[in-house]
Design a protein around this motif. Structure first.
Motif, PDB file in Angstrom:
ATOM      1  N   ILE A  47       0.836  -1.203   0.000  1.00 56.72           N
ATOM      2  CA  ILE A  47       0.000   0.000   0.000  1.00 56.72           C
ATOM      3  C   ILE A  47       0.873   1.256   0.000  1.00 56.72           C
ATOM      4  N   ALA A  48       1.965   1.250   0.752  1.00 52.26           N
ATOM      5  CA  ALA A  48       2.855   2.404   0.793  1.00 52.26           C
ATOM      6  C   ALA A  48       3.418   2.718  -0.589  1.00 52.26           C
ATOM      7  N   ALA A  49       3.670   1.675  -1.383  1.00 55.29           N
ATOM      8  CA  ALA A  49       4.219   1.884  -2.725  1.00 55.29           C
ATOM      9  C   ALA A  49       3.249   2.649  -3.620  1.00 55.29           C
ATOM     10  N   ARG A  50       1.971   2.614  -3.288  1.00 57.82           N
ATOM     11  CA  ARG A  50       0.961   3.326  -4.071  1.00 57.82           C
ATOM     12  C   ARG A  50       0.698   4.734  -3.533  1.00 57.82           C
ATOM     13  N   ASN A  51       1.324   5.059  -2.419  1.00 53.93           N
ATOM     14  CA  ASN A  51       1.339   6.414  -1.858  1.00 53.93           C
ATOM     15  C   ASN A  51      -0.040   7.073  -1.791  1.00 53.93           C
ATOM     16  N   PRO A  52      -0.976   6.496  -1.040  1.00 49.55           N
ATOM     17  CA  PRO A  52      -2.286   7.155  -0.899  1.00 49.55           C
ATOM     18  C   PRO A  52      -2.130   8.537  -0.282  1.00 49.55           C
ATOM     19  N   ARG A  53      -2.951   9.496  -0.768  1.00 48.77           N
ATOM     20  CA  ARG A  53      -2.791  10.876  -0.305  1.00 48.77           C
ATOM     21  C   ARG A  53      -3.574  11.159   0.969  1.00 48.77           C
ATOM     22  N   PHE A  54      -4.609  10.369   1.245  1.00 47.95           N
ATOM     23  CA  PHE A  54      -5.299  10.514   2.522  1.00 47.95           C
ATOM     24  C   PHE A  54      -5.964   9.187   2.859  1.00 47.95           C
ATOM     25  N   VAL A  55      -6.482   9.078   4.079  1.00 48.37           N
ATOM     26  CA  VAL A  55      -7.015   7.809   4.587  1.00 48.37           C
ATOM     27  C   VAL A  55      -8.402   8.043   5.171  1.00 48.37           C
ATOM     28  N   LEU A  56      -9.323   7.154   4.848  1.00 45.57           N
ATOM     29  CA  LEU A  56     -10.642   7.131   5.470  1.00 45.57           C
ATOM     30  C   LEU A  56     -10.803   5.812   6.216  1.00 45.57           C
ATOM     31  N   LEU A  57     -11.407   5.891   7.396  1.00 44.42           N
ATOM     32  CA  LEU A  57     -11.599   4.710   8.231  1.00 44.42           C
ATOM     33  C   LEU A  57     -13.089   4.475   8.440  1.00 44.42           C
ATOM     34  N   THR A  58     -13.498   3.210   8.298  1.00 44.68           N
ATOM     35  CA  THR A  58     -14.901   2.846   8.368  1.00 44.68           C
ATOM     36  C   THR A  58     -15.078   1.746   9.408  1.00 44.68           C
ATOM     37  N   ALA A  59     -16.035   1.910  10.314  1.00 47.16           N
ATOM     38  CA  ALA A  59     -16.241   0.903  11.354  1.00 47.16           C
ATOM     39  C   ALA A  59     -17.520   1.210  12.115  1.00 47.16           C
ATOM     40  N   ILE A  74      -2.187   7.684  12.148  1.00 46.84           N
ATOM     41  CA  ILE A  74      -1.947   8.119  10.768  1.00 46.84           C
ATOM     42  C   ILE A  74      -1.594   9.598  10.717  1.00 46.84           C
ATOM     43  N   GLU A  75      -2.326  10.404  11.458  1.00 48.22           N
ATOM     44  CA  GLU A  75      -2.080  11.846  11.425  1.00 48.22           C
ATOM     45  C   GLU A  75      -0.782  12.220  12.133  1.00 48.22           C
ATOM     46  N   VAL A  76      -0.486  11.549  13.256  1.00 49.44           N
ATOM     47  CA  VAL A  76       0.703  11.900  14.035  1.00 49.44           C
ATOM     48  C   VAL A  76       1.973  11.293  13.425  1.00 49.44           C
ATOM     49  N   LEU A  77       1.926  10.006  13.104  1.00 49.03           N
ATOM     50  CA  LEU A  77       3.134   9.322  12.654  1.00 49.03           C
ATOM     51  C   LEU A  77       3.400   9.493  11.156  1.00 49.03           C
ATOM     52  N   LEU A  78       2.329   9.585  10.367  1.00 48.86           N
ATOM     53  CA  LEU A  78       2.502   9.682   8.917  1.00 48.86           C
ATOM     54  C   LEU A  78       2.327  11.094   8.375  1.00 48.86           C
ATOM     55  N   GLY A  79       1.668  11.946   9.134  1.00 50.19           N
ATOM     56  CA  GLY A  79       1.401  13.292   8.650  1.00 50.19           C
ATOM     57  C   GLY A  79       0.403  13.336   7.511  1.00 50.19           C
ATOM     58  N   LYS A  80      -0.423  12.304   7.397  1.00 53.79           N
ATOM     59  CA  LYS A  80      -1.451  12.270   6.356  1.00 53.79           C
ATOM     60  C   LYS A  80      -2.808  12.601   6.958  1.00 53.79           C
ATOM     61  N   PRO A  81      -3.660  13.299   6.230  1.00 50.12           N
ATOM     62  CA  PRO A  81      -5.018  13.535   6.737  1.00 50.12           C
ATOM     63  C   PRO A  81      -5.793  12.234   6.802  1.00 50.12           C
ATOM     64  N   ALA A  82      -6.577  12.097   7.845  1.00 54.15           N
ATOM     65  CA  ALA A  82      -7.378  10.884   8.027  1.00 54.15           C
ATOM     66  C   ALA A  82      -8.729  11.273   8.604  1.00 54.15           C
ATOM     67  N   GLY A  83      -9.756  10.536   8.226  1.00 48.02           N
ATOM     68  CA  GLY A  83     -11.098  10.834   8.709  1.00 48.02           C
ATOM     69  C   GLY A  83     -11.918   9.574   8.895  1.00 48.02           C
ATOM     70  N   LEU A  84     -13.005   9.704   9.656  1.00 49.22           N
ATOM     71  CA  LEU A  84     -13.945   8.608   9.855  1.00 49.22           C
ATOM     72  C   LEU A  84     -15.117   8.802   8.896  1.00 49.22           C
ATOM     73  N   THR A  85     -15.461   7.765   8.169  1.00 48.91           N
ATOM     74  CA  THR A  85     -16.499   7.897   7.150  1.00 48.91           C
ATOM     75  C   THR A  85     -17.899   7.922   7.755  1.00 48.91           C
ATOM     76  N   SER A  86     -18.814   8.514   7.013  1.00 46.61           N
ATOM     77  CA  SER A  86     -20.251   8.432   7.316  1.00 46.61           C
ATOM     78  C   SER A  86     -20.851   7.480   6.291  1.00 46.61           C
ATOM     79  N   MET A  87     -21.030   6.234   6.688  1.00 50.23           N
ATOM     80  CA  MET A  87     -21.411   5.205   5.717  1.00 50.23           C
ATOM     81  C   MET A  87     -22.732   5.478   5.027  1.00 50.23           C
TER      82      MET A  87
END
Length: 356
Positions: A47-59, A74-87
């Protein structure tokens, strides 16, 4: 015969399943580190090789709290924006977001919830990289996802999730560190430390007597500890039926603090590190209001509270949640047993929820 005595007669084995599954957590953590880590790192590298620009988490439910923990990582260690989805935006409203170059991580103990499966299918159709993190490699969710991580917790029979939660946390930590090629050695001590915490069960049973007749609880933390506060509240509500309200420490100061007084129990999860530092003004205000304050944290913080549970020292802040939740799982269990209820089978709950 009292209602409590009657329950004891009707269910002499109440609580045995949840108790046994909590006790399995050191072995589960050890299994993930020994058997699961190589495959987790391999998935992370792809997944890292594909370099996603942001992350969404669903649960949903407990897994939603694990996803929130991953958001912090993700936000602290990777510096990437991350959010929780509204399914419901996709499953109910039919929205079609552009998810190209987005990593969508769906976390689910069972991997069988129809809304999670449908949401993941929609995300993949919209161009997302999809990763399922489940305790069931043969689940529908694993099948529709491009990548899968098995948390290796083994069958979980009690309705309140315990070992699958800490397994999800560890798997997500290893995955996020894998994305950046980081060092995962801070996790190596977790199985032994988890056993040490579980061995102090009698301390928790004594603390539980403070809350046997509680009408409500407030649970607070900041940073990496906030998902722990949310999960603790969920465990207490779903087992003992005590209304437990989780708040970020910052949010607690914006109004809800007014409902705290000297008879309103507050549980504070105080991490060692920046999250704990950020919580200090909240703790000062709580002490100033004379709150009945129980702290899960280091010896100094516990010593300044009404009661508490001292956590092991020298643990990296980003993996502390894996230990923080264990005494709170035990607390939920012990309070429930003290109230004459059965934590194995809370009323109106099911392992797999079906929502849209």
């Amino acid at each position: 015969m009292s209602a409590t005595d009657d329950r004891d007669v009707l269910a002499p084995d109440r609580g045995t399943i949840m108790s046994a599954e909590m006790a399995e957590q050191p072995a589960v953590l050890r299994r993930i580190l020994a058997e699961g880590a190589p495959s987790i790192r391999a998935v992370a590298a792809e997944i890292a090789a594909r370099n996603p620009r942001f992350v969404l988490l669903t649960a949903r439910g407990t897994s939603d709290n694990a996803a929130l923990y991953a958001k912090y990582l993700i936000e602290v260690l990777l510096g990437k924006p991350a959010g929780l989805t509204s399914m419901s935006t996709t499953t109910a409203y039919g929205a079609e977001p552009d998810l190209r170059d987005c990593l969508v991580i769906t976390v689910s103990q069972s991997g069988g919830s129809p809304d999670l499966v449908a949401s993941t299918e929609a995300a993949r159709k919209a161009g997302a990289i999809t990763l399922a993190v489940t305790n069931n490699a043969d689940s529908a969710l694993a099948a529709v996802s491009e990548f899968h991580i098995d948390v290796l917790a083994g069958p979980e029979k009690a309705l309140p999730a315990t070992k699958t939660y800490t397994a999800e946390l560890l798997a997500l930590y290893l995955f996020v560190e894998g994305l950046r090629g980081g060092d995962t050695s801070p996790a190596d001590l977790l199985p032994a430390l988890a056993r040490d915490v579980l061995d102090r069960r009698d301390e928790v049973a004594e603390l539980a007597q403070r809350y046997r007749f509680a009408q409500r609880l407030v649970i607070t933390s900041r940073g990496y500890g906030y998902p722990t506060a949310r999960e603790a509240a969920l465990k207490i509500m779903e087992t003992s039926y005590i209304p437990a309200q989780p708040f970020s420490g910052a949010d607690l100061l914006h109004g809800p603090l007014a409902m705290v007084d000297n008879v309103s129990p507050v549980i504070a999860v105080v991490p060692d590190g920046k999250g704990g530092d950020a919580l200090q003004p909240v703790l000062e205000r709580l002490r100033g209001r004379g709150a009945d304050l129980m702290v899960i944290g280091n010896a100094d913080q516990v010593g300044r509270a009404s009661a508490g549970f001292v956590l092991p020292e020298g643990v990296a802040e980003e993996v502390q949640p894996i230990l923080e939740i264990i005494p709170l799982q035990l607390l939920a269990y012990e309070v429930t047993m003290a109230r004459g209820l059965d934590p194995d089978a809370p009323r109106a709950l099911a392992k797999v929820t079906e929502t849209r």
